[in-house]
Design an enzyme around this catalytic site. Structure first.
Site, mmCIF file in Angstrom:
data_model
loop_
_atom_site.group_PDB
_atom_site.id
_atom_site.type_symbol
_atom_site.label_atom_id
_atom_site.label_comp_id
_atom_site.label_asym_id
_atom_site.label_seq_id
_atom_site.Cartn_x
_atom_site.Cartn_y
_atom_site.Cartn_z
ATOM 1 N N SER A 152 0.793 -1.240 0.000
ATOM 2 C CA SER A 152 0.000 0.000 0.000
ATOM 3 C C SER A 152 0.823 1.286 0.000
ATOM 4 O O SER A 152 0.276 2.351 -0.276
ATOM 5 C CB SER A 152 -0.959 0.016 1.194
ATOM 6 O OG SER A 152 -2.064 -0.787 0.910
ATOM 7 N N LYS A 155 0.552 3.193 -3.126
ATOM 8 C CA LYS A 155 -0.660 3.968 -3.446
ATOM 9 C C LYS A 155 -0.369 5.476 -3.500
ATOM 10 O O LYS A 155 -1.050 6.228 -4.189
ATOM 11 C CB LYS A 155 -1.765 3.671 -2.422
ATOM 12 C CG LYS A 155 -2.312 2.244 -2.517
ATOM 13 C CD LYS A 155 -3.220 1.913 -1.344
ATOM 14 C CE LYS A 155 -3.755 0.491 -1.433
ATOM 15 N NZ LYS A 155 -4.480 0.081 -0.210
ATOM 16 N N TYR A 176 -2.434 -2.437 -10.713
ATOM 17 C CA TYR A 176 -2.483 -2.292 -9.249
ATOM 18 C C TYR A 176 -1.602 -3.360 -8.573
ATOM 19 O O TYR A 176 -0.784 -3.046 -7.707
ATOM 20 C CB TYR A 176 -3.942 -2.372 -8.776
ATOM 21 C CG TYR A 176 -4.090 -2.412 -7.279
ATOM 22 C CD1 TYR A 176 -3.971 -1.271 -6.508
ATOM 23 C CD2 TYR A 176 -4.328 -3.627 -6.618
ATOM 24 C CE1 TYR A 176 -4.096 -1.320 -5.119
ATOM 25 C CE2 TYR A 176 -4.460 -3.688 -5.241
ATOM 26 C CZ TYR A 176 -4.341 -2.532 -4.499
ATOM 27 O OH TYR A 176 -4.449 -2.578 -3.130
ATOM 28 N N TYR A 204 -4.410 3.301 7.554
ATOM 29 C CA TYR A 204 -5.741 2.677 7.476
ATOM 30 C C TYR A 204 -6.624 3.180 8.624
ATOM 31 O O TYR A 204 -6.544 4.353 8.982
ATOM 32 C CB TYR A 204 -5.655 1.142 7.501
ATOM 33 C CG TYR A 204 -4.540 0.546 6.709
ATOM 34 C CD1 TYR A 204 -4.434 0.761 5.341
ATOM 35 C CD2 TYR A 204 -3.568 -0.250 7.309
ATOM 36 C CE1 TYR A 204 -3.416 0.189 4.596
ATOM 37 C CE2 TYR A 204 -2.538 -0.823 6.575
ATOM 38 C CZ TYR A 204 -2.476 -0.593 5.224
ATOM 39 O OH TYR A 204 -1.471 -1.151 4.503
ATOM 40 N N VAL A 237 1.203 -3.918 3.663
ATOM 41 C CA VAL A 237 1.085 -5.217 4.353
ATOM 42 C C VAL A 237 2.332 -6.107 4.263
ATOM 43 O O VAL A 237 2.355 -7.173 4.869
ATOM 44 C CB VAL A 237 -0.154 -6.034 3.903
ATOM 45 C CG1 VAL A 237 -1.437 -5.447 4.424
ATOM 46 C CG2 VAL A 237 -0.178 -6.236 2.414
#
Ligand code: GLN
Length: 310
Positions: free
Chosen positions: A66, A69, A194, A246, A264
């Site tokens: 992540s 991102k 992705y 998150y 992660v």
């Protein structure tokens, strides 16, 4: 900053956090990530002059997950402008897990709440332009190669294939976004992009360098070249504060007080405006998907060096 003393403090803080690698567990929903030694812990700090301090497993490669991102968002914003991007993805934090689907149906126009959750990041990947997936990925890789100064940055094929084979939840999110008209490009191609950008392999040292570029509002430390528009860097840092950890972002803002983004595979990129970028790697995760030892380390370091921005 006295570099000798700072190195010593970094080592102390890393050693104090090491016991926390016994808590939590490595991500296993991507089978390849479950093979990693959970007791690793590395940290690197990149200073405004490019000096890097590090200790522990700071040269061990891991996939960004992540953390990537942020970089897909930068490319999407640069290619499309913020009006277009934020017509397809929101700016608000969510109290739900990163892979949650529940709010997609209930939110106005089915827009994902923000670009840091999986649904939002898949929508962002859909906005990255190029003739094919390779070209779209190259746009993200080129930015990251420039920012890290590593022309050999590449993806971990095993992690990529492992996620691609098992990503039913992300597929569900993407098809829902397609049905809602949020995702305008091909679903499988966008998912492929992705998964690939999530598999880009970096070390804690490289993550620290990436964090420093954001800390310098988008300017490369060594050359002074602007690689990200100032406003885009500001948007990213704001998302890191509100959504980067998150549904633990509020707690992290109180305990650590630094813009940060986790992944992660156990990485965390933190950015202390004007002062430093920090990269942490500790693969054992808490139930929200953040590195247990990594969060502890950042909390201790933030106290030691008074890094909190609030
Ligand atoms: N590739 C991962 C996924 O989509 C990224 C998630 C994460 O790091 N939180 O599930």
């Amino acid at each position: 900053m006295d570099l000798k003393q700072a190195s010593k403090q970094l080592e102390q803080v890393r050693n104090q956090s090491l016991a926390y690698t016994n808590k939590g567990s490595v991500a296993s929903y991507i089978p390849e990530l479950a093979k990693v030694n959970s007791h690793q812990l590395g940290v690197a700090v990149c200073l405004p002059d490019g000096t890097i301090l590090s200790t522990g497993d700071a040269d061990v490669p891991f996939s960004m997950q992540s953390i990537s991102k942020i970089f897909s968002l930068i490319v999407a914003l640069c290619q499309n402008g913020k009006e277009y991007v934020f017509r397809h993805v929101g700016k608000e934090p969510t109290g739900d897990p990163f892979n949650s689907i529940i709010k997609l149906e209930t939110t106005e126009s089915h827009k994902p709440l923000n670009p840091m959750i999986n649904a939002g990041a898949i929508a962002v990947a859909g906005m990255i332009r190029g003739a094919n997936v390779d070209e779209r990925l190259d746009a993200v890789m080129a930015l990251m190669r420039k920012m890290t100064g590593n022309p050999h940055l590449s993806i971990n094929q095993a992690v990529y294939c492992s996620e691609k084979k098992t990503a039913d939840r992300n597929r569900a999110l993407a098809w829902f976004l397609k049905d809602s008209g949020i995702l305008e490009t091909d679903v499988e191609e966008t998912l492929d992009l992705y998964f690939r950008h999530c598999s880009i392999e970096v070390t804690a040292k490289e993550v620290a360098t990436l964090g420093m570029v954001l800390a310098a509002d988008g300017i490369l430390v060594n050359t002074g070249e602007r690689v990200i528009p100032e406003e885009v860097a500001r948007i990213c840092k704001t998302f890191m504060v509100t959504c980067g950890m998150y549904n633990a972002s509020g707690e992290f803002a109180i305990d650590v007080g630094i813009p940060a983004k986790s992944g992660v595979a156990g990485g965390i990129m933190a950015t202390v405006p004007q002062r430093m970028g920090i990269g942490v790697f500790g693969p054992s995760l808490d139930e929200k998907g953040n590195s247990v030892a990594g969060v502890k380390l950042l909390e201790l370091l933030s106290k030691e060096w008074k890094l909190g921005i609030f």
